[in-house]
Design a protein around this motif. Structure first.
Motif, PDB file in Angstrom:
ATOM      1  N   THR A   1       1.120  -0.829  -0.016  1.00 65.45           N
ATOM      2  CA  THR A   1      -0.125  -0.172  -0.260  1.00 65.45           C
ATOM      3  C   THR A   1       1.025   1.397  -0.411  1.00 65.45           C
ATOM      4  O   THR A   1       0.685   2.265  -0.504  1.00 65.45           O
ATOM      5  CB  THR A   1      -1.216   0.084   0.958  1.00 65.45           C
ATOM      6  N   LEU A   2       1.363   1.104   0.994  1.00 63.61           N
ATOM      7  CA  LEU A   2       2.785   2.155   1.251  1.00 63.61           C
ATOM      8  C   LEU A   2       3.344   2.404  -0.339  1.00 63.61           C
ATOM      9  O   LEU A   2       3.776   3.401  -1.233  1.00 63.61           O
ATOM     10  CB  LEU A   2       3.802   2.327   2.692  1.00 63.61           C
ATOM     11  N   ALA A   3       3.855   1.806  -0.618  1.00 61.79           N
ATOM     12  CA  ALA A   3       4.575   1.225  -2.318  1.00 61.79           C
ATOM     13  C   ALA A   3       3.275   2.441  -3.806  1.00 61.79           C
ATOM     14  O   ALA A   3       4.143   2.990  -4.759  1.00 61.79           O
ATOM     15  CB  ALA A   3       4.444   0.327  -2.557  1.00 61.79           C
ATOM     16  N   LYS A   4       2.376   1.606  -3.384  1.00 60.98           N
ATOM     17  CA  LYS A   4       1.116   1.729  -4.424  1.00 60.98           C
ATOM     18  C   LYS A   4       0.998   3.560  -4.035  1.00 60.98           C
ATOM     19  O   LYS A   4       1.041   4.309  -5.257  1.00 60.98           O
ATOM     20  CB  LYS A   4       0.375   1.049  -4.173  1.00 60.98           C
ATOM     21  N   THR A   5       1.099   4.043  -2.595  1.00 61.43           N
ATOM     22  CA  THR A   5       0.663   5.700  -2.842  1.00 61.43           C
ATOM     23  C   THR A   5       1.137   6.560  -2.668  1.00 61.43           C
ATOM     24  O   THR A   5       1.169   7.066  -3.214  1.00 61.43           O
ATOM     25  CB  THR A   5       0.243   5.383  -1.121  1.00 61.43           C
ATOM     26  N   PHE A   6       2.639   5.864  -2.960  1.00 66.48           N
ATOM     27  CA  PHE A   6       3.854   6.988  -2.519  1.00 66.48           C
ATOM     28  C   PHE A   6       4.654   6.730  -4.393  1.00 66.48           C
ATOM     29  O   PHE A   6       6.103   6.988  -4.143  1.00 66.48           O
ATOM     30  CB  PHE A   6       4.842   7.373  -1.355  1.00 66.48           C
ATOM     31  N   ARG A   7       4.577   5.742  -4.746  1.00 64.70           N
ATOM     32  CA  ARG A   7       5.148   5.091  -6.587  1.00 64.70           C
ATOM     33  C   ARG A   7       6.177   4.817  -5.763  1.00 64.70           C
ATOM     34  O   ARG A   7       7.591   5.599  -6.479  1.00 64.70           O
ATOM     35  CB  ARG A   7       5.690   6.388  -6.755  1.00 64.70           C
ATOM     36  N   LEU A   8       6.832   4.368  -4.447  1.00 67.32           N
ATOM     37  CA  LEU A   8       7.737   4.140  -4.078  1.00 67.32           C
ATOM     38  C   LEU A   8       8.942   2.571  -5.551  1.00 67.32           C
ATOM     39  O   LEU A   8       9.953   2.426  -5.428  1.00 67.32           O
ATOM     40  CB  LEU A   8       8.102   3.417  -2.647  1.00 67.32           C
ATOM     41  N   ASN A   9       7.977   2.034  -5.324  1.00 67.05           N
ATOM     42  CA  ASN A   9       8.621   1.020  -6.424  1.00 67.05           C
ATOM     43  C   ASN A   9       8.638   1.100  -8.080  1.00 67.05           C
ATOM     44  O   ASN A   9       8.514   0.768  -8.692  1.00 67.05           O
ATOM     45  CB  ASN A   9       7.844  -0.200  -6.715  1.00 67.05           C
TER      46      ASN A   9
END
Length: 284
Positions: free
Chosen positions: A216-224
């Protein structure tokens, strides 16, 4: 800001102290910084040593009040530097030199101090917004000042975004370490959403929920997502270490966002090669 009389016979000792602290506690940034010239290196080491001092307050104190006193010491130190006097402290002396040489913004440095007060909080941040504000005030402002030291005209919002990317990555990379020290950075709203108590994060039966929160964090902040920007040579000592984060997210995605999966942590030589490559080609 008045003229600073901070150069003393111990100047070289102070410089070496800051470099050694960064090498010990913040190696990825250290290795990227050594690609800069001597003046840039010294400025970055001063900034990163200051950041390490703030980041380690939580581990060095036995209760929040003492931590607050330490943060106030640094606020007072910044007051003194911008007022024309410097405390006899190696990091303060070197930071004062960097502030004068590179015209570092006082408000930005103060945000680095104030942002760290969340470290002393008993429990996780309340929301995604609070967590994002914390990362922007810490890793984000570090990146803003690092880019200034490198003389690059990178827009402030761009630098903040790059720092946020690194800051969020660091939270995930250090999940197990932080939990052992009774720190939880997953926000309460996400924990409630996944019916996961803060004290159960690393329970063997909760790994799937933890992975969902990270996703969820990765998608929310486009981390990946891949950072596609090209960085000019002057700024590379400030940004090349981001290549380490990119490689981490690729491996973590392949591992279905399981933060304890084997093989996520690269070797020291692999880390160095990624940073060197980024420094040469300008892409992280």
């Amino acid at each position: 800001m008045g003229s600073l009389n901070y150069l003393t016979m111990s100047e070289e000792t102070d410089r070496k102290y800051c470099a050694a602290q960064v090498k010990l506690y913040d190696y990825d940034r250290y290795f990227a910084a050594v690609m800069g010239d001597e003046v840039v290196q010294r400025g970055l080491f001063a900034l990163y040593a200051f950041n390490s001092e703030l980041a380690m307050v939580k581990e060095r104190v036995t209760e929040p009040l003492i931590g607050e006193m330490r943060f106030q010491w640094w606020r007072d130190t910044l007051d003194g530097i911008y007022g024309g006097s410097v405390r006899d402290h190696a990091v303060a002396v070197e930071l004062a030199g960097a502030i004068e040489r590179f015209s570092l913004d006082r408000t930005s440095l103060e945000r680095m101090v104030n942002g760290r007060t969340l470290d002393l909080k008993d429990g996780p941040p309340n929301s995604l917004n609070e967590l994002e504000e914390y990362v922007m005030a810490t890793a984000g402002e570090v990146m803003v000042n690092a880019c200034m030291i490198c003389g690059d005209k990178l827009k402030r919002n761009t630098a903040l975004s790059l720092g946020k990317y690194w800051g969020f990555t660091g939270i995930i990379r250090s999940l197990q370490y932080d939990f052992r020290h009774r720190r939880v950075f997953f926000p309460n709203d996400l924990l409630r959403q996944h019916d996961l108590p803060p004290d159960g994060l690393l329970d063997s039966g909760q790994s799937e929920k933890v992975s969902h929160i990270i996703e969820t964090l990765a998608k929310t902040f486009r981390l990946n997502s891949t950072i596609s920007a090209y960085f000019e040579k002057p700024v590379r000592p400030a940004v090349s270490y981001l290549a380490v984060a990119g490689a981490y997210w690729r491996r973590l995605t392949t591992a279905d966002f399981d933060p304890v999966k084997n093989g996520l942590k690269p070797s020291r030589i692999a880390t160095q090669m990624r940073i060197l490559k980024a420094g040469l080609i300008g892409r992280v």
